[in-house]
Design a protein around this motif. Sequence first.
Motif, PDB file in Angstrom:
ATOM      1  N   ILE A  47       0.971  -1.199  -0.202  1.00 24.03           N
ATOM      2  CA  ILE A  47       0.028  -0.053  -0.028  1.00 24.03           C
ATOM      3  C   ILE A  47       0.918   1.327   0.174  1.00 24.03           C
ATOM      4  CG2 ILE A  47      -1.838   1.380   1.108  1.00 24.03           C
ATOM      5  CD1 ILE A  47      -2.625  -1.688   0.027  1.00 24.03           C
ATOM      6  N   LEU A  48       0.554   2.212  -0.987  1.00 25.19           N
ATOM      7  CA  LEU A  48       1.275   3.303  -1.086  1.00 25.19           C
ATOM      8  C   LEU A  48       0.683   4.483  -0.645  1.00 25.19           C
ATOM      9  CD1 LEU A  48       2.519   2.898  -4.590  1.00 25.19           C
ATOM     10  CD2 LEU A  48       3.802   2.448  -2.834  1.00 25.19           C
ATOM     11  N   SER A  49      -0.727   4.341  -0.594  1.00 23.61           N
ATOM     12  CA  SER A  49      -1.347   5.484   0.050  1.00 23.61           C
ATOM     13  C   SER A  49      -2.895   5.158   0.222  1.00 23.61           C
ATOM     14  CB  SER A  49      -1.518   6.681  -0.691  1.00 23.61           C
ATOM     15  OG  SER A  49      -1.946   6.572  -1.986  1.00 23.61           O
ATOM     16  N   GLY A  50      -3.619   5.727   1.163  1.00 21.70           N
ATOM     17  CA  GLY A  50      -4.881   5.360   1.496  1.00 21.70           C
ATOM     18  C   GLY A  50      -5.143   3.981   2.216  1.00 21.70           C
ATOM     19  N   GLU A  51      -6.561   3.488   2.380  1.00 17.43           N
ATOM     20  CA  GLU A  51      -6.537   2.499   3.443  1.00 17.43           C
ATOM     21  C   GLU A  51      -7.610   1.380   2.654  1.00 17.43           C
ATOM     22  OE1 GLU A  51      -8.672   4.216   6.779  1.00 17.43           O
ATOM     23  OE2 GLU A  51      -7.032   5.602   7.341  1.00 17.43           O
ATOM     24  N   LEU A  52      -6.914   0.162   2.668  1.00 12.20           N
ATOM     25  CA  LEU A  52      -7.732  -0.880   1.961  1.00 12.20           C
ATOM     26  C   LEU A  52      -7.984  -1.816   2.919  1.00 12.20           C
ATOM     27  CD1 LEU A  52      -8.239  -2.020  -0.915  1.00 12.20           C
ATOM     28  CD2 LEU A  52      -6.280  -3.235  -0.829  1.00 12.20           C
ATOM     29  N   ASP A  53      -9.253  -2.408   3.064  1.00 16.56           N
ATOM     30  CA  ASP A  53      -9.719  -3.602   3.633  1.00 16.56           C
ATOM     31  C   ASP A  53      -9.483  -4.680   2.811  1.00 16.56           C
ATOM     32  OD1 ASP A  53     -10.899  -5.351   5.555  1.00 16.56           O
ATOM     33  OD2 ASP A  53     -12.899  -4.764   5.421  1.00 16.56           O
ATOM     34  N   HIS A  54      -8.597  -5.483   3.174  1.00 17.95           N
ATOM     35  CA  HIS A  54      -7.949  -6.761   2.481  1.00 17.95           C
ATOM     36  C   HIS A  54      -8.645  -7.977   2.984  1.00 17.95           C
ATOM     37  CE1 HIS A  54      -4.885  -8.866   0.066  1.00 17.95           C
ATOM     38  NE2 HIS A  54      -4.524  -9.347   1.251  1.00 17.95           N
ATOM     39  N   ILE A  55      -9.775  -8.324   2.452  1.00 18.23           N
ATOM     40  CA  ILE A  55     -10.663  -9.452   2.948  1.00 18.23           C
ATOM     41  C   ILE A  55     -10.231 -10.813   2.196  1.00 18.23           C
ATOM     42  CG2 ILE A  55     -13.089 -10.462   3.249  1.00 18.23           C
ATOM     43  CD1 ILE A  55     -13.831  -7.505   3.154  1.00 18.23           C
ATOM     44  N   VAL A  56      -9.512 -11.671   3.079  1.00 19.99           N
ATOM     45  CA  VAL A  56      -8.760 -13.011   2.444  1.00 19.99           C
ATOM     46  C   VAL A  56      -9.724 -14.026   3.052  1.00 19.99           C
ATOM     47  CG1 VAL A  56      -7.176 -14.407   2.094  1.00 19.99           C
ATOM     48  CG2 VAL A  56      -6.854 -11.879   1.926  1.00 19.99           C
ATOM     49  N   ASN A  57     -10.508 -14.768   2.405  1.00 19.34           N
ATOM     50  CA  ASN A  57     -11.274 -16.067   2.826  1.00 19.34           C
ATOM     51  C   ASN A  57     -12.209 -15.425   3.906  1.00 19.34           C
ATOM     52  OD1 ASN A  57      -9.932 -17.812   0.885  1.00 19.34           O
ATOM     53  ND2 ASN A  57      -8.316 -18.047   2.339  1.00 19.34           N
ATOM     54  N   GLY A  58     -12.911 -14.497   3.772  1.00 17.35           N
ATOM     55  CA  GLY A  58     -14.054 -14.030   4.684  1.00 17.35           C
ATOM     56  C   GLY A  58     -13.331 -13.136   5.995  1.00 17.35           C
ATOM     57  N   VAL A  59     -11.962 -13.277   5.925  1.00 15.95           N
ATOM     58  CA  VAL A  59     -11.332 -12.528   7.214  1.00 15.95           C
ATOM     59  C   VAL A  59     -10.653 -11.156   6.777  1.00 15.95           C
ATOM     60  CG1 VAL A  59      -9.543 -12.468   8.951  1.00 15.95           C
ATOM     61  CG2 VAL A  59     -10.882 -14.710   8.277  1.00 15.95           C
ATOM     62  N   SER A  60     -11.125 -10.092   7.419  1.00 21.10           N
ATOM     63  CA  SER A  60     -10.778  -8.643   7.200  1.00 21.10           C
ATOM     64  C   SER A  60      -9.355  -8.447   7.711  1.00 21.10           C
ATOM     65  CB  SER A  60     -11.718  -7.868   7.759  1.00 21.10           C
ATOM     66  OG  SER A  60     -11.235  -6.367   7.724  1.00 21.10           O
TER      67      SER A  60
END
Length: 153
Positions: A87-100
């Motif tokens: 991540i270079l900037s901003g906020e990302l919810d990275h949801i992998v196999n249903g887990v945030s």
Amino acid sequence: MHVVRGVLVGLVVCFVSVSTLSAQEGHTYEPGTAGTRVLDGGGGFAIKMPVEEVNLGGTELEIGEIVFPAGSRGGGHRHTSIEIFYILSGELDHIVNGVSHPLTKGMVGIVRTGDTVVHRVTSDEPVHALVIWTPGGEAGRIAPGLSERPIEP
């Protein structure tokens, strides 16, 4: 922070090793490049491709500079390659196999082959990230749904 540095150093070593191997095997590659193309999904979503088969000379990996517009949420999807987000900037919810897994500037998100992933922007600003796929081929899989333009030198 040490984990992020370790991952990035590992990726650089991998990339240098791949480049050296390709050169030794006689593959053609571009030692210096502005990239190859931009894949544009409209609405602010785009992927600039600095490294892919055409300029790497092999399919060992691909690197994209991706922009997710503020408020965007991608659908659940799977990749045929390992996917690494820096991540270079901003906020990302990275949801992998249903887990945030909330990611912010300087963090890394990883998706293994076969995992289901959803990317959701949680900031009021777009997310800019470097994405690495290994092996390469993901850009070609994604490209048919996006418009394409060359990168101007």
